[in-house]
Design a protein around this motif. Structure first.
Motif, PDB file in Angstrom:
ATOM      1  N   GLY A  46       0.807  -1.217   0.000  1.00 50.49           N
ATOM      2  CA  GLY A  46       0.000   0.000   0.000  1.00 50.49           C
ATOM      3  C   GLY A  46       0.837   1.261   0.000  1.00 50.49           C
ATOM      4  N   VAL A  47       1.997   1.180   0.667  1.00 45.50           N
ATOM      5  CA  VAL A  47       2.871   2.359   0.716  1.00 45.50           C
ATOM      6  C   VAL A  47       3.366   2.697  -0.689  1.00 45.50           C
ATOM      7  CG1 VAL A  47       5.033   3.262   1.664  1.00 45.50           C
ATOM      8  CG2 VAL A  47       3.509   1.884   3.108  1.00 45.50           C
ATOM      9  N   LEU A  48       3.751   1.672  -1.445  1.00 46.10           N
ATOM     10  CA  LEU A  48       4.203   1.928  -2.821  1.00 46.10           C
ATOM     11  C   LEU A  48       3.017   2.366  -3.690  1.00 46.10           C
ATOM     12  CD1 LEU A  48       6.664   1.896  -4.686  1.00 46.10           C
ATOM     13  CD2 LEU A  48       6.089  -0.462  -5.293  1.00 46.10           C
ATOM     14  N   THR A  49       1.857   1.756  -3.472  1.00 47.23           N
ATOM     15  CA  THR A  49       0.673   2.126  -4.261  1.00 47.23           C
ATOM     16  C   THR A  49       0.311   3.592  -4.047  1.00 47.23           C
ATOM     17  OG1 THR A  49      -0.195  -0.118  -4.275  1.00 47.23           O
ATOM     18  CG2 THR A  49      -1.797   1.655  -4.559  1.00 47.23           C
ATOM     19  N   LEU A  50       0.389   4.068  -2.813  1.00 50.74           N
ATOM     20  CA  LEU A  50       0.040   5.473  -2.560  1.00 50.74           C
ATOM     21  C   LEU A  50       1.062   6.424  -3.190  1.00 50.74           C
ATOM     22  CD1 LEU A  50      -1.535   5.660   1.014  1.00 50.74           C
ATOM     23  CD2 LEU A  50      -2.599   5.271  -1.220  1.00 50.74           C
ATOM     24  N   GLN A  51       2.311   5.978  -3.353  1.00 52.32           N
ATOM     25  CA  GLN A  51       3.266   6.802  -4.093  1.00 52.32           C
ATOM     26  C   GLN A  51       2.793   6.998  -5.533  1.00 52.32           C
ATOM     27  OE1 GLN A  51       6.145   8.383  -2.805  1.00 52.32           O
ATOM     28  NE2 GLN A  51       4.929   7.811  -1.037  1.00 52.32           N
ATOM     29  N   HIS A  52       2.346   5.912  -6.136  1.00 50.22           N
ATOM     30  CA  HIS A  52       1.828   6.021  -7.511  1.00 50.22           C
ATOM     31  C   HIS A  52       0.531   6.825  -7.538  1.00 50.22           C
ATOM     32  CE1 HIS A  52       4.595   3.350  -9.764  1.00 50.22           C
ATOM     33  NE2 HIS A  52       4.791   2.828  -8.562  1.00 50.22           N
ATOM     34  N   LEU A  53      -0.312   6.615  -6.530  1.00 47.94           N
ATOM     35  CA  LEU A  53      -1.580   7.352  -6.490  1.00 47.94           C
ATOM     36  C   LEU A  53      -1.339   8.856  -6.337  1.00 47.94           C
ATOM     37  CD1 LEU A  53      -4.691   7.105  -6.476  1.00 47.94           C
ATOM     38  CD2 LEU A  53      -4.569   7.018  -3.973  1.00 47.94           C
ATOM     39  N   THR A 195     -11.083  -2.598  -7.624  1.00 45.77           N
ATOM     40  CA  THR A 195      -9.727  -3.055  -7.306  1.00 45.77           C
ATOM     41  C   THR A 195      -9.462  -4.501  -7.719  1.00 45.77           C
ATOM     42  OG1 THR A 195     -10.437  -3.793  -5.106  1.00 45.77           O
ATOM     43  CG2 THR A 195      -9.569  -1.525  -5.289  1.00 45.77           C
ATOM     44  N   GLY A 196     -10.507  -5.248  -8.026  1.00 48.17           N
ATOM     45  CA  GLY A 196     -10.324  -6.670  -8.291  1.00 48.17           C
ATOM     46  C   GLY A 196     -10.222  -7.485  -7.025  1.00 48.17           C
ATOM     47  N   LEU A 242      -3.858  -5.467   0.218  1.00 49.70           N
ATOM     48  CA  LEU A 242      -3.269  -5.539  -1.130  1.00 49.70           C
ATOM     49  C   LEU A 242      -2.330  -6.743  -1.234  1.00 49.70           C
ATOM     50  CD1 LEU A 242      -2.511  -1.878  -2.301  1.00 49.70           C
ATOM     51  CD2 LEU A 242      -4.431  -3.362  -2.883  1.00 49.70           C
ATOM     52  N   ARG A 243      -2.951  -7.913  -1.252  1.00 47.27           N
ATOM     53  CA  ARG A 243      -2.242  -9.194  -1.455  1.00 47.27           C
ATOM     54  C   ARG A 243      -1.259  -9.469  -0.308  1.00 47.27           C
ATOM     55  NH1 ARG A 243      -2.012  -6.048  -5.758  1.00 47.27           N
ATOM     56  NH2 ARG A 243      -3.566  -6.362  -7.374  1.00 47.27           N
ATOM     57  N   GLY A 244      -0.022  -9.948  -0.664  1.00 48.32           N
ATOM     58  CA  GLY A 244       0.917 -10.398   0.353  1.00 48.32           C
ATOM     59  C   GLY A 244       2.103  -9.469   0.522  1.00 48.32           C
ATOM     60  N   GLN A 245       2.876  -9.719   1.551  1.00 47.43           N
ATOM     61  CA  GLN A 245       3.947  -8.798   1.924  1.00 47.43           C
ATOM     62  C   GLN A 245       5.025  -8.629   0.858  1.00 47.43           C
ATOM     63  OE1 GLN A 245       4.801 -10.263   6.005  1.00 47.43           O
ATOM     64  NE2 GLN A 245       4.832  -8.126   6.578  1.00 47.43           N
ATOM     65  N   PHE A 246       5.160  -9.628  -0.004  1.00 49.54           N
ATOM     66  CA  PHE A 246       6.213  -9.514  -1.019  1.00 49.54           C
ATOM     67  C   PHE A 246       5.663  -9.142  -2.384  1.00 49.54           C
ATOM     68  CE2 PHE A 246       8.137 -11.889   2.408  1.00 49.54           C
ATOM     69  CZ  PHE A 246       9.309 -11.149   2.564  1.00 49.54           C
ATOM     70  N   ASP A 247       4.381  -8.805  -2.436  1.00 44.67           N
ATOM     71  CA  ASP A 247       3.782  -8.353  -3.699  1.00 44.67           C
ATOM     72  C   ASP A 247       4.010  -6.854  -3.840  1.00 44.67           C
ATOM     73  OD1 ASP A 247       2.841 -10.910  -4.419  1.00 44.67           O
ATOM     74  OD2 ASP A 247       1.163 -10.684  -3.029  1.00 44.67           O
ATOM     75  N   VAL A 248       5.263  -6.487  -3.892  1.00 50.73           N
ATOM     76  CA  VAL A 248       5.645  -5.070  -3.944  1.00 50.73           C
ATOM     77  C   VAL A 248       6.499  -4.835  -5.181  1.00 50.73           C
ATOM     78  CG1 VAL A 248       6.719  -3.174  -2.674  1.00 50.73           C
ATOM     79  CG2 VAL A 248       5.668  -5.057  -1.408  1.00 50.73           C
ATOM     80  N   ASP A 249       5.904  -4.309  -6.211  1.00 55.23           N
ATOM     81  CA  ASP A 249       6.659  -3.915  -7.403  1.00 55.23           C
ATOM     82  C   ASP A 249       5.896  -2.773  -8.066  1.00 55.23           C
ATOM     83  OD1 ASP A 249       4.968  -5.018  -9.805  1.00 55.23           O
ATOM     84  OD2 ASP A 249       5.044  -6.656  -8.345  1.00 55.23           O
ATOM     85  N   ASP A 250       6.595  -2.016  -8.890  1.00 52.73           N
ATOM     86  CA  ASP A 250       5.994  -0.799  -9.429  1.00 52.73           C
ATOM     87  C   ASP A 250       4.844  -1.087 -10.394  1.00 52.73           C
ATOM     88  OD1 ASP A 250       7.266   1.572  -8.277  1.00 52.73           O
ATOM     89  OD2 ASP A 250       9.104   0.702  -9.044  1.00 52.73           O
ATOM     90  N   ALA A 251       4.944  -2.157 -11.161  1.00 52.28           N
ATOM     91  CA  ALA A 251       3.863  -2.438 -12.116  1.00 52.28           C
ATOM     92  C   ALA A 251       2.564  -2.747 -11.366  1.00 52.28           C
ATOM     93  CB  ALA A 251       4.258  -3.607 -13.015  1.00 52.28           C
ATOM     94  N   THR A 252       2.668  -3.575 -10.333  1.00 47.28           N
ATOM     95  CA  THR A 252       1.475  -3.910  -9.544  1.00 47.28           C
ATOM     96  C   THR A 252       0.933  -2.678  -8.836  1.00 47.28           C
ATOM     97  OG1 THR A 252       2.353  -6.135  -9.201  1.00 47.28           O
ATOM     98  CG2 THR A 252       0.594  -5.420  -7.714  1.00 47.28           C
ATOM     99  N   ALA A 253       1.832  -1.897  -8.238  1.00 46.97           N
ATOM    100  CA  ALA A 253       1.397  -0.705  -7.501  1.00 46.97           C
ATOM    101  C   ALA A 253       0.761   0.321  -8.437  1.00 46.97           C
ATOM    102  CB  ALA A 253       2.587  -0.090  -6.768  1.00 46.97           C
ATOM    103  N   ALA A 254       1.320   0.472  -9.635  1.00 52.55           N
ATOM    104  CA  ALA A 254       0.739   1.411 -10.604  1.00 52.55           C
ATOM    105  C   ALA A 254      -0.665   0.954 -11.005  1.00 52.55           C
ATOM    106  CB  ALA A 254       1.641   1.523 -11.831  1.00 52.55           C
ATOM    107  N   ASN A 259      -6.540   1.647 -10.320  1.00 52.96           N
ATOM    108  CA  ASN A 259      -7.839   1.121  -9.871  1.00 52.96           C
ATOM    109  C   ASN A 259      -8.446   1.997  -8.775  1.00 52.96           C
ATOM    110  OD1 ASN A 259      -7.788  -1.021 -11.647  1.00 52.96           O
ATOM    111  ND2 ASN A 259      -6.889  -2.446 -10.171  1.00 52.96           N
ATOM    112  N   LEU A 260      -7.599   2.513  -7.905  1.00 49.07           N
ATOM    113  CA  LEU A 260      -8.118   3.418  -6.862  1.00 49.07           C
ATOM    114  C   LEU A 260      -8.635   4.716  -7.488  1.00 49.07           C
ATOM    115  CD1 LEU A 260      -5.500   2.846  -4.006  1.00 49.07           C
ATOM    116  CD2 LEU A 260      -7.920   2.165  -4.018  1.00 49.07           C
TER     117      LEU A 260
END
Ligand SMILES: [Zn+2]
Length: 370
Positions: A46-53, A195-196, A242-254, A259-260
């Protein structure tokens, strides 16, 4: 965008933490939407997602498309973020008190209810404004003696009167899912489709006073206390996993940030037309999410994965005792969606290993993990 900061009182001489909130739109505009991530400070999707948001909202604001007010707290828990022990982040519990950072939020209903005695009218919207003001006063009366309590009050200071509250977390290994109260099922459905989210776990009161529930439970309590006065269903509030702790990458976060934006548009916080891209998720009672436990200590190997629909009693994996070579199955406690697995691949006897969500409530009381 206007950044706002709030300094937390330091428990320890010479050490202080600061919160930052990014404000978009005009103060007082509705709907007011509040988003935060990293309350459990070892959960980074979520932290990476909010950067993209934030980047998308910068552009939307520059184009004059922010019609509501949007508050974004990009790292809700700088206290937990700084906690590392033996090279591992320990962001879930405060190390001093071992309190979960997402429990123990103030219950504003009793004080707000006392202030509302004799003041509610026959008009639901007018009553909603009165309730919001009473909740603001009740929050202002809360006092913090520790830094963690001050963190809770500071976050709620920004969020408590929002129309939509999204507290973004993640699980260990998991599909995208969310927790919500039954107050606003149409928004729960919308957020799933935007969000799916595969699963919405719905409960009015889960126990523990989590952040999301601190926004919805008082409205439910006040509706019970004042049954003769009409009252709107109050805010929508969710814990979005937002899924699991290691699901952290820019494509997913973007993708999640985009979606948000669809969700924010659909609820009217952004101008334009929104088309949620996903199908509806399963809406199950939180009490229907049952846990599987380790039949012995050993090494865990899974043959099922988050997202699988499973039958009751189905073998999901095994725990193998490395010395006796005894291999015992881990079976599904009910039929439903296997939506999460524990992070670790070693276990002690009796530890929780996974959750399956089914449509029938199988438990009640305190429904959240520690
Ligand atoms: Zn969390």
């Amino acid at each position: 965008m206007t950044p706002e900061t709030r300094d937390l009182p330091a428990d320890s001489p010479g050490r202080a933490h600061r919160l930052t909130c990014l404000r978009y739109g005009s103060p007082g505009a509705r709907p007011k939407v509040y988003l935060q991530a990293g309350l459990h400070a070892d959960e980074m999707p979520g932290v990476l997602t909010l950067q993209h948001l934030a980047g998308l909202l910068d552009a939307a604001e520059a184009a004059g498309q922010v019609t509501g007010e949007i508050l974004l707290v990009p790292l809700a828990n700088p206290i937990g973020f700084a906690q590392w022990v033996q090279h591992k982040p320990q962001g879930r519990q405060d190390l001093e008190s071992m309190q979960n950072f997402n429990r123990g939020y103030p219950d504003l209903a009793p004080r707000a209810g006392d202030a509302l005695e004799g003041r509610l009218t026959g008009d639901a919207d007018q009553n909603a404004a009165l309730v919001r003001a009473a909740l603001t006063e009740a929050l202002a009366a809360e006092r913090a003696t520790t830094e963690v309590q001050a963190l809770r009050l500071a976050l709620m200071g920004w969020s408590h009167d929002a129309d939509h509250v999204l507290d973004i977390h993640c699980d260990h290994h998991a599909v995208l899912h969310l927790y919500a109260s039954p107050a606003r099922p149409e928004v729960t459905d919308l957020l799933c489709r935007a969000t799916g989210s595969a699963l919405a776990l719905v409960q009015e009161v889960s126990g523990g006073n989590a952040f999301d529930e601190a926004h919805t439970a008082p409205w439910a309590a006040l509706r019970r206390r004042f049954p003769d006065h009409p009252l709107t269903s109050g805010p929508f509030s969710t814990t979005l996993e937002l899924r699991g702790q290691f699901d952290v990458d820019d494509a997913t976060a973007a993708g999640d940030a985009a979606n948000l934006m669809v969700f924010l548009t659909a609820i009217g916080a952004l101008a334009g037309q929104a088309a949620p891209a996903h199908g509806p998720g399963l809406h199950y009672p939180l009490g229907g999410a049952l846990e599987c436990f380790a039949p012995q200590g050993g090494v865990v190997s899974w043959q099922a994965a988050p997202g699988d629909m499973v039958a009751e009693g189905q073998v999901l994996g095994h725990v193998t005792h490395p010395m006796t070579r005894r291999r015992l199955p881990v079976t599904a406690p009910c039929a439903g969606l296997l939506f999460r697995l524990e992070l670790w691949r070693s276990c002690l006897a009796g530890q929780g290993l996974a959750h399956v969500a089914g449509p029938e409530p199988g438990r009640d009381g305190h429904l959240l993990s520690d």
